[in-house]
Design a protein around this motif. Structure first.
Motif, PDB file in Angstrom:
ATOM      1  N   GLY A  52       9.752  -4.688  -4.773  1.00 40.93           N
ATOM      2  CA  GLY A  52       8.822  -4.838  -5.887  1.00 40.93           C
ATOM      3  C   GLY A  52       7.391  -5.002  -5.413  1.00 40.93           C
ATOM      4  N   ALA A  53       7.192  -5.828  -4.395  1.00 43.52           N
ATOM      5  CA  ALA A  53       5.840  -6.043  -3.856  1.00 43.52           C
ATOM      6  C   ALA A  53       5.269  -4.739  -3.292  1.00 43.52           C
ATOM      7  CB  ALA A  53       5.869  -7.130  -2.787  1.00 43.52           C
ATOM      8  N   ASP A  54       6.109  -3.981  -2.583  1.00 39.16           N
ATOM      9  CA  ASP A  54       5.659  -2.696  -2.047  1.00 39.16           C
ATOM     10  C   ASP A  54       5.238  -1.753  -3.172  1.00 39.16           C
ATOM     11  OD1 ASP A  54       6.321  -3.467   0.560  1.00 39.16           O
ATOM     12  OD2 ASP A  54       8.229  -2.367   0.559  1.00 39.16           O
ATOM     13  N   VAL A  55       6.086  -1.636  -4.181  1.00 38.24           N
ATOM     14  CA  VAL A  55       5.829  -0.706  -5.281  1.00 38.24           C
ATOM     15  C   VAL A  55       4.554  -1.093  -6.025  1.00 38.24           C
ATOM     16  CG1 VAL A  55       6.715   0.093  -7.522  1.00 38.24           C
ATOM     17  CG2 VAL A  55       8.209   0.070  -5.508  1.00 38.24           C
ATOM     18  N   VAL A  56       4.371  -2.393  -6.283  1.00 41.41           N
ATOM     19  CA  VAL A  56       3.155  -2.851  -6.956  1.00 41.41           C
ATOM     20  C   VAL A  56       1.923  -2.489  -6.124  1.00 41.41           C
ATOM     21  CG1 VAL A  56       1.852  -4.938  -7.564  1.00 41.41           C
ATOM     22  CG2 VAL A  56       4.218  -4.659  -8.343  1.00 41.41           C
ATOM     23  N   MET A  57       1.970  -2.768  -4.828  1.00 44.32           N
ATOM     24  CA  MET A  57       0.828  -2.476  -3.956  1.00 44.32           C
ATOM     25  C   MET A  57       0.510  -0.973  -3.952  1.00 44.32           C
ATOM     26  SD  MET A  57       0.389  -3.135   0.135  1.00 44.32           S
ATOM     27  CE  MET A  57       1.669  -1.931   0.497  1.00 44.32           C
ATOM     28  N   ILE A  58       1.541  -0.157  -3.832  1.00 43.45           N
ATOM     29  CA  ILE A  58       1.340   1.296  -3.792  1.00 43.45           C
ATOM     30  C   ILE A  58       0.783   1.803  -5.115  1.00 43.45           C
ATOM     31  CG2 ILE A  58       2.520   3.526  -3.602  1.00 43.45           C
ATOM     32  CD1 ILE A  58       4.495   1.993  -1.625  1.00 43.45           C
ATOM     33  N   LEU A  59       1.351   1.341  -6.234  1.00 38.44           N
ATOM     34  CA  LEU A  59       0.870   1.788  -7.543  1.00 38.44           C
ATOM     35  C   LEU A  59      -0.552   1.311  -7.825  1.00 38.44           C
ATOM     36  CD1 LEU A  59       4.073   1.436  -9.746  1.00 38.44           C
ATOM     37  CD2 LEU A  59       3.015   3.545  -8.900  1.00 38.44           C
ATOM     38  N   GLU A  60      -0.888   0.111  -7.354  1.00 37.90           N
ATOM     39  CA  GLU A  60      -2.264  -0.360  -7.531  1.00 37.90           C
ATOM     40  C   GLU A  60      -3.241   0.508  -6.740  1.00 37.90           C
ATOM     41  OE1 GLU A  60      -2.063  -4.587  -6.675  1.00 37.90           O
ATOM     42  OE2 GLU A  60      -1.697  -5.032  -8.793  1.00 37.90           O
ATOM     43  N   LYS A  61      -2.822   0.952  -5.550  1.00 35.57           N
ATOM     44  CA  LYS A  61      -3.672   1.866  -4.779  1.00 35.57           C
ATOM     45  C   LYS A  61      -3.824   3.208  -5.483  1.00 35.57           C
ATOM     46  CE  LYS A  61      -3.056  -0.105  -0.206  1.00 35.57           C
ATOM     47  NZ  LYS A  61      -2.545   0.081   1.151  1.00 35.57           N
ATOM     48  N   MET A  62      -2.813   3.590  -6.260  1.00 35.89           N
ATOM     49  CA  MET A  62      -2.882   4.836  -7.033  1.00 35.89           C
ATOM     50  C   MET A  62      -3.718   4.669  -8.301  1.00 35.89           C
ATOM     51  SD  MET A  62       1.005   6.272  -6.953  1.00 35.89           S
ATOM     52  CE  MET A  62       1.852   6.719  -5.455  1.00 35.89           C
ATOM     53  N   ARG A  63      -4.128   3.441  -8.595  1.00 36.95           N
ATOM     54  CA  ARG A  63      -4.961   3.130  -9.770  1.00 36.95           C
ATOM     55  C   ARG A  63      -4.342   3.617 -11.073  1.00 36.95           C
ATOM     56  NH1 ARG A  63      -9.447   4.507  -5.936  1.00 36.95           N
ATOM     57  NH2 ARG A  63     -10.351   2.496  -5.406  1.00 36.95           N
ATOM     58  N   GLU A 100      11.825  -0.992 -13.736  1.00 38.64           N
ATOM     59  CA  GLU A 100      11.183  -0.789 -15.029  1.00 38.64           C
ATOM     60  C   GLU A 100       9.688  -0.969 -14.783  1.00 38.64           C
ATOM     61  OE1 GLU A 100      12.832  -3.320 -18.089  1.00 38.64           O
ATOM     62  OE2 GLU A 100      14.795  -3.198 -17.145  1.00 38.64           O
ATOM     63  N   ILE A 101       8.928   0.087 -15.012  1.00 36.83           N
ATOM     64  CA  ILE A 101       7.507   0.067 -14.688  1.00 36.83           C
ATOM     65  C   ILE A 101       6.697   0.485 -15.909  1.00 36.83           C
ATOM     66  CG2 ILE A 101       5.697   1.145 -13.281  1.00 36.83           C
ATOM     67  CD1 ILE A 101       7.830   1.407 -11.046  1.00 36.83           C
ATOM     68  N   ARG A 132       7.498   8.108  -6.238  1.00 35.30           N
ATOM     69  CA  ARG A 132       6.906   8.172  -4.884  1.00 35.30           C
ATOM     70  C   ARG A 132       6.742   6.770  -4.315  1.00 35.30           C
ATOM     71  NH1 ARG A 132       5.976  10.096  -0.047  1.00 35.30           N
ATOM     72  NH2 ARG A 132       3.827  10.035   0.661  1.00 35.30           N
ATOM     73  N   ALA A 133       6.264   5.825  -5.135  1.00 40.11           N
ATOM     74  CA  ALA A 133       6.093   4.441  -4.688  1.00 40.11           C
ATOM     75  C   ALA A 133       7.439   3.817  -4.324  1.00 40.11           C
ATOM     76  CB  ALA A 133       5.394   3.625  -5.769  1.00 40.11           C
ATOM     77  N   LEU A 171       8.728   5.402  -1.020  1.00 38.41           N
ATOM     78  CA  LEU A 171       8.003   4.885   0.145  1.00 38.41           C
ATOM     79  C   LEU A 171       8.490   3.489   0.518  1.00 38.41           C
ATOM     80  CD1 LEU A 171       4.355   6.086  -0.530  1.00 38.41           C
ATOM     81  CD2 LEU A 171       5.749   6.608   1.494  1.00 38.41           C
ATOM     82  N   SER A 172       8.712   2.654  -0.491  1.00 41.92           N
ATOM     83  CA  SER A 172       9.209   1.310  -0.212  1.00 41.92           C
ATOM     84  C   SER A 172      10.585   1.375   0.443  1.00 41.92           C
ATOM     85  CB  SER A 172       9.285   0.489  -1.497  1.00 41.92           C
ATOM     86  OG  SER A 172       9.857  -0.778  -1.220  1.00 41.92           O
ATOM     87  N   MET A 173      11.479   2.138  -0.154  1.00 47.23           N
ATOM     88  CA  MET A 173      12.859   2.192   0.330  1.00 47.23           C
ATOM     89  C   MET A 173      12.962   2.810   1.722  1.00 47.23           C
ATOM     90  SD  MET A 173      16.182   4.151  -1.185  1.00 47.23           S
ATOM     91  CE  MET A 173      16.577   3.089  -2.539  1.00 47.23           C
TER      92      MET A 173
END
Length: 137
Positions: free
Chosen positions: A54-65, A95-96, A108-109, A112-114
């Motif tokens: 979850g932390a990885d996905v949040v970080m990646i999606l935040e970078k994707m703005r 759930e995003i 994609r996020a 990348l995490s997995m």
């Protein structure tokens, strides 16, 4: 390969199957083998994997703005019937919700995490079958 950052935790027995612990000077949790006052060790392992991804996905999606509003991860693990009752499979249901997220970006996020970033998953036995599903909110 160089050695990375060392981590240490300590748990102290509180009676029954309960242990309280954490990193020195950090937050503590109770791990309870009977799952009465805290998650069981095996539930805590699932929580660690879900939290890491979850932390990885949040970080990646935040970078994707993408304007992230919510991210929820439910993980279901299937265990062996015999000892050691280790996990054989783990399914992560994401759930995003975000203003500008697409299924492609969210997937994609997650991928990348997995496959690259989740330290918890990469610390587990490599034969644990893992997969993910995604629902956009």
């Amino acid at each position: 390969m160089s050695e990375g950052q060392r981590r240490t935790v300590t748990v102290a027995w509180e009676g029954g199957e309960r242990f309280r612990g954490g990193a020195p000077g950090g937050a503590e949790i109770v791990v309870d083998g009977e799952a009465e006052v805290g998650p069981s060790p095996m539930e805590a392992l699932l929580m660690a994997a879900a939290g890491c991804m979850g932390a990885d996905v949040v970080m990646i999606l935040e970078k994707m703005r993408v304007g992230l509003a919510t991210c929820r991860v439910t993980v279901t693990g299937m265990r062996r019937a015999e000892v050691p009752r280790r996990y054989l499979t783990m399914h992560f249901a994401f759930e995003i919700g975000a203003e500008r997220v697409t299924e492609r970006k969210a997937q994609r996020a997650i991928d990348l995490s997995m496959r690259k970033y989740c330290s918890v998953l990469h610390s587990l036995a490599p034969d644990i079958a893992t997969n993910c599903s995604l629902v956009l909110l």
